[in-house]
Motif scaffolding. Structure first.
Motif, PDB file in Angstrom:
ATOM      1  N   MET A 152       0.858  -1.179   0.000  1.00  0.00           N
ATOM      2  CA  MET A 152       0.000   0.000   0.000  1.00  0.00           C
ATOM      3  C   MET A 152       0.893   1.228   0.000  1.00  0.00           C
ATOM      4  N   GLN A 153       0.480   2.224  -0.782  1.00  0.00           N
ATOM      5  CA  GLN A 153       1.303   3.419  -0.901  1.00  0.00           C
ATOM      6  C   GLN A 153       0.437   4.656  -0.867  1.00  0.00           C
ATOM      7  N   SER A 154       0.886   5.652  -0.117  1.00  0.00           N
ATOM      8  CA  SER A 154       0.264   6.966  -0.102  1.00  0.00           C
ATOM      9  C   SER A 154       1.357   7.996   0.139  1.00  0.00           C
ATOM     10  N   PRO A 155       1.277   9.153  -0.518  1.00  0.00           N
ATOM     11  CA  PRO A 155       2.272  10.210  -0.256  1.00  0.00           C
ATOM     12  C   PRO A 155       2.255  10.672   1.197  1.00  0.00           C
ATOM     13  N   GLY A 159       6.479   8.617   4.407  1.00  0.00           N
ATOM     14  CA  GLY A 159       7.249   9.390   3.445  1.00  0.00           C
ATOM     15  C   GLY A 159       6.999   9.002   2.002  1.00  0.00           C
ATOM     16  N   GLY A 160       5.850   8.367   1.740  1.00  0.00           N
ATOM     17  CA  GLY A 160       5.523   7.956   0.380  1.00  0.00           C
ATOM     18  C   GLY A 160       6.099   6.620  -0.019  1.00  0.00           C
ATOM     19  N   VAL A 161       6.872   5.998   0.865  1.00  0.00           N
ATOM     20  CA  VAL A 161       7.475   4.699   0.569  1.00  0.00           C
ATOM     21  C   VAL A 161       6.433   3.602   0.806  1.00  0.00           C
ATOM     22  N   PRO A 162       6.204   2.691  -0.161  1.00  0.00           N
ATOM     23  CA  PRO A 162       5.199   1.638   0.030  1.00  0.00           C
ATOM     24  C   PRO A 162       5.496   0.770   1.244  1.00  0.00           C
ATOM     25  N   VAL A 163       4.452   0.321   1.883  1.00  0.00           N
ATOM     26  CA  VAL A 163       4.582  -0.591   3.015  1.00  0.00           C
ATOM     27  C   VAL A 163       3.704  -1.805   2.759  1.00  0.00           C
ATOM     28  N   GLU A 164       4.002  -2.890   3.449  1.00  0.00           N
ATOM     29  CA  GLU A 164       3.204  -4.097   3.280  1.00  0.00           C
ATOM     30  C   GLU A 164       1.800  -3.890   3.858  1.00  0.00           C
ATOM     31  N   PHE A 380      -2.222  -1.419  -3.578  1.00  0.00           N
ATOM     32  CA  PHE A 380      -3.016  -0.218  -3.763  1.00  0.00           C
ATOM     33  C   PHE A 380      -2.133   1.025  -3.721  1.00  0.00           C
ATOM     34  N   VAL A 381      -2.453   1.967  -4.594  1.00  0.00           N
ATOM     35  CA  VAL A 381      -1.613   3.144  -4.807  1.00  0.00           C
ATOM     36  C   VAL A 381      -2.466   4.396  -4.685  1.00  0.00           C
ATOM     37  N   LYS A 382      -1.954   5.407  -3.979  1.00  0.00           N
ATOM     38  CA  LYS A 382      -2.637   6.697  -3.890  1.00  0.00           C
ATOM     39  C   LYS A 382      -1.965   7.760  -4.758  1.00  0.00           C
ATOM     40  N   SER A 383      -0.783   7.472  -5.285  1.00  0.00           N
ATOM     41  CA  SER A 383      -0.074   8.440  -6.113  1.00  0.00           C
ATOM     42  C   SER A 383      -0.408   8.195  -7.578  1.00  0.00           C
ATOM     43  N   GLY A 384      -1.101   9.122  -8.205  1.00  0.00           N
ATOM     44  CA  GLY A 384      -1.360   8.992  -9.620  1.00  0.00           C
ATOM     45  C   GLY A 384      -2.738   8.454  -9.942  1.00  0.00           C
ATOM     46  N   ALA A 437       2.551   3.545 -11.870  1.00  0.00           N
ATOM     47  CA  ALA A 437       2.012   2.922 -10.661  1.00  0.00           C
ATOM     48  C   ALA A 437       2.890   1.760 -10.217  1.00  0.00           C
ATOM     49  N   VAL A 438       3.338   0.977 -11.184  1.00  0.00           N
ATOM     50  CA  VAL A 438       4.231  -0.145 -10.864  1.00  0.00           C
ATOM     51  C   VAL A 438       5.559   0.383 -10.335  1.00  0.00           C
ATOM     52  N   GLU A 439       6.069   1.426 -10.959  1.00  0.00           N
ATOM     53  CA  GLU A 439       7.342   2.004 -10.524  1.00  0.00           C
ATOM     54  C   GLU A 439       7.232   2.566  -9.108  1.00  0.00           C
ATOM     55  N   CYS A 440       6.077   3.145  -8.780  1.00  0.00           N
ATOM     56  CA  CYS A 440       5.863   3.688  -7.444  1.00  0.00           C
ATOM     57  C   CYS A 440       5.929   2.592  -6.386  1.00  0.00           C
TER      58      CYS A 440
END
Length: 523
Positions: A152-155, A159-164, A380-384, A437-440
Motif C-alpha cells: 500500500m502506498q500513499s504520499p 514518506g511515500g514509501v510503500p509498506v506491506e 493499492f496506490v494513492k499516487s497517480g 504505478a508499478v514504478e511507485c
C-alpha cells in the motif's frame, strides 16, 4: 461408525461427485443461500416442438441454451463475435484486440500468460456458476485475491514509501484498540457496559490489537519484521508502528476493506488457463451448429405469438423465426438495434449507465515474487491516476507473468465526469500512468514491463461498456421495465440480477428467463 453429516456428504461425493455433494449441503442448510435460482424442473420433452432464438453467446445466453436443450427446446444462438463468452473473454498470445476507434492490438505474450479482460475471479458463494464448472469439466484453481504481502502506498504515509498491507492493517487495528482501551479504563463507557462486559471487552481488545499488558500498542508480529526471524544470536526486530495520524490521513480503506466485500473474498477461484474456459465448456456441450458466430443482429420483431430476427451471417442478410426469444445483447447495443419494442422499453435501454471499466496488463519478469515475496493479491496506490496493481495467481515461480496495472472506471457512472485516468489525453499517457504505478510500488521495475494490452470496454465492439449499473437509484425504473417481456421476447443478463457485473448474476438471470417461458407455456 455413526452416519454424521460429514460422513453422509463424503459418501454422496464418492457416489455422485461434487455436484451431488453440493446439492446435499444446500438441502441440509450447510451452504449460504446467496443467490436462489428460479430455474424450474422441466421434463426432457417439455419444450418439444418449441423454438427459442437466443441473442448473444455470453454466459446468460449459453446457460439458457444449455438448460433449454435439456428440456427439449430447439435452440439457436446468434453471436456477433467469432467466439463464445461475450464479456467473459481471455486475451492471450495470438489474440487481436480491436476497438471501435480503429485501434488494433495484437497480443504476443509468452509462457501461456493471459488477461481476463472481463470477469477474473469466482467467489465460493457463486454456487450456480461453480456447479456448471464441475458439470462441464472446467478445472478450477485458487485465485489469490488478497495478500498481506502486497503493498500500500500513499504520499501521506511513511514518506511515500510503500509498506506491506499487513503493516497498514494491523497498525491501524492496534491504534484503534489502544484508543478504545483507554476510553474503557477512563470509565467513559460505564453507562453502556457492565463491569463484566468491560473486562471481557478489554481482553478482546488486547488480542484484537495485540496490546501490551498496560493497554499500549507498540507493534506486533502480525505487521512483520525489519529484521526477520532466524537462527543464531541475531534477534528479530518488529516494524516500528506506522503513525496513526498518517494512517488516517492516507485513506487506504479501499485496500484495507477489500476482502471484506462479500464477493471479493481473500481466496477465490479461476478456471485454469483463463476465464474463457467456461464459455468454451458450454460451447463444447452444445451441438456444433447451435451457435452461429459472426452473426450480429440487425432487427428484432416480436409479437404475442413469436419473434423474427434479422441478422447478418458473415455479412450476408439472414432471418430466423422462433416461438420465443431470450435477448442477452447489452442494452448499450440494443439502443442502437432496430426493433418494435415499446417506447418505454426503448427508453429503458438508456436508463442504466454502462460502466466504463478498463484494464491495462503487461508481460513482465516476476519481480514481485522474487523481490517482494508477493504471490497473488492486489497492491493499492494513492499516487497517480492508477490506484491498484493486481498480481497473477497462475503459473507462479515461472519466468514471466501478466501483471494488471490498472483496473477501474474511466468515468463516473452518475455524472459522466472522467476519472483522473479517463481524463488522460491518449492511450500512450494511460500506459505511462500504468507503468508509473508499478514504478511507485516497485522502484526500478517499471522498465521491466513489456507488450501492454489496454482494454477499454466502452470501445469494445458489441459491448460498448462493461455492464449496466443497476445499483443506482435512477436505474430502478429501467430495471423494472426490462423485467417485462416484449411479446415473446425476454431480456436476460447480469444487469437483470442483483449480482450485476458477475457471471453468477448472468446465470441466475438466464434461469429467470427460462422460468417465465415455462410459465407462459404452462398457461
Amino acid at each position: 461408525m455413526s452416519l454424521t453429516r460429514r460422513v453422509l456428504i463424503q459418501r454422496i461425493a464418492q457416489l455422485g461427485g461434487y455436484a451431488a455433494a453440493f446439492s446435499t449441503m444446500n438441502m441440509l442448510g450447510l451452504m449460504p443461500a446467496v443467490g436462489a435460482s428460479p430455474l424450474p424442473q422441466l421434463s426432457a420433452d417439455f419444450g418439444k416442438g418449441k423454438k427459442v432464438v437466443i441473442l448473444g453467446a455470453g454466459i446468460a445466453g449459453l446457460v439458457a441454451a444449455y438448460e433449454l436443450r435439456k428440456a427439449g427446446f430447439d435452440c439457436t444462438i446468434l453471436e456477433a463475435r467469432n467466439r463464445p463468452g461475450g464479456r467473459s473473454w481471455s486475451v492471450r498470445d495470438g489474440s487481436t484486440v480491436e476497438q471501435t476507434d480503429g485501434t488494433v492490438q495484437n497480443c504476443t505474450w509468452s509462457n501461456g500468460g493471459y488477461l481476463n479482460a472481463g470477469p477474473a475471479r469466482i467467489p465460493s458463494i457463486h454456487t450456480h456458476l461453480l456447479d456448471y464448472c464441475h458439470e462441464l469439466g472446467v478445472p478450477l484453481e485458487i485465485e489469490v485475491n488478497a495478500s498481506r504481502s502486497a503493498l500500500m502506498q500513499s504520499p501521506l504515509l511513511n514518506g511515500g514509501v510503500p509498506v506491506e498491507q499487513r503493516q497498514v492493517l494491523h497498525d491501524t487495528r492496534g491504534h484503534l484498540a489502544e484508543l478504545l482501551s483507554k476510553s474503557i479504563h477512563k470509565h467513559t463507557l460505564d453507562e453502556e457496559l457492565s463491569a463484566e462486559d468491560r473486562t471481557c471487552l478489554l481482553d478482546f481488545l488486547t488480542g484484537f490489537g495485540d496490546l501490551s499488558a498496560t493497554g499500549k500498542y507498540t507493534g506486533t508480529t502480525r505487521a512483520g519484521f525489519t529484521t526477520p526471524r532466524g537462527a543464531g544470536p541475531i534477534k528479530e526486530v518488529l516494524h516500528k508502528p506506522l503513525s496513526f495520524s498518517e494512517l488516517l490521513a492516507s485513506d487506504l480503506t479501499k485496500g484495507e476493506f477489500y476482502e471484506e466485500q462479500i464477493d471479493w473474498q481473500a481466496t477465490m477461484f479461476q478456471p485454469i488457463g483463463g476465464m474463457d474456459r467456461i464459455p468454451y465448456g458450454f460451447a463444447r456441450a452444445l451441438p456444433k451448429d447451435m451457435i452461429h458466430y459472426d452473426s450480429p443482429v440487425t432487427e428484432i420483431t416480436t409479437s404475442e405469438t413469436g419473434v423474427t430476427i434479422a441478422y447478418k451471417k458473415s455479412g450476408s442478410p439472414q432471418t430466423l423465426s422462433a416461438d420465443f426469444c431470450i435477448c442477452t445483447i447489452p442494452i448499450s447495443v440494443l439502443a442502437q438495434t432496430k426493433n418494435n419494442f415499446s417506447p418505454e422499453t426503448q427508453a429503458a435501454f438508456k436508463g442504466m449507465p454502462m460502466t466504463a471499466l478498463y484494464k491495462v496488463a503487461w508481460e513482465a519478469p516476476r519481480f514481485w515474487e522474487k523481490e517482494k515475496n508477493i504471490y497473488g493479491g492486489i497492491s493499492f496506490v494513492k499516487s497517480g491516476p492508477v490506484d491498484l496493481v493486481w498480481y497473477p495467481t497462475d503459473k507462479m515461480f515461472t519466468p514471466t507473468g501478466v501483471l494488471v496495472a490498472g483496473f477501474n472506471s474511466e468515468r463516473d457512472d452518475v455524472t459522466g465526469t472522467p476519472t483522473p485516468f479517463g481524463a488522460l489525453p491518449s492511450t500512450e499517457a494511460k500506459l505511462a500512468a500504468s507503468r508509473a504505478a508499478v514504478e511507485c510500488l516497485h522502484p526500478g521495475c517499471g522498465s521491466h514491463l513489456t507488450k501492454p494490452i489496454y482494454i477499454n470496454w466502452t470501445k469494445t465492439p458489441y459491448s460498448l461498456g462493461c455492464f449496466a449499473n443497476n445499483h443506482l437509484a435512477a436505474s430502478s425504473p429501467a430495471y423494472a421495465q426490462l423485467e417485462k417481456p416484449q411479446g415473446r421476447t425476454y431480456f436476460a443478463g447480469d444487469y437483470l440480477s442483483h449480482l450485476v457485473g458477475w457471471q453468477e448474476g448472468a446465470t441466475l438471470s438466464a434461469h429467470h428467463a427460462i422460468e417465465r417461458i415455462a410459465t407462459q407455456i404452462k398457461g
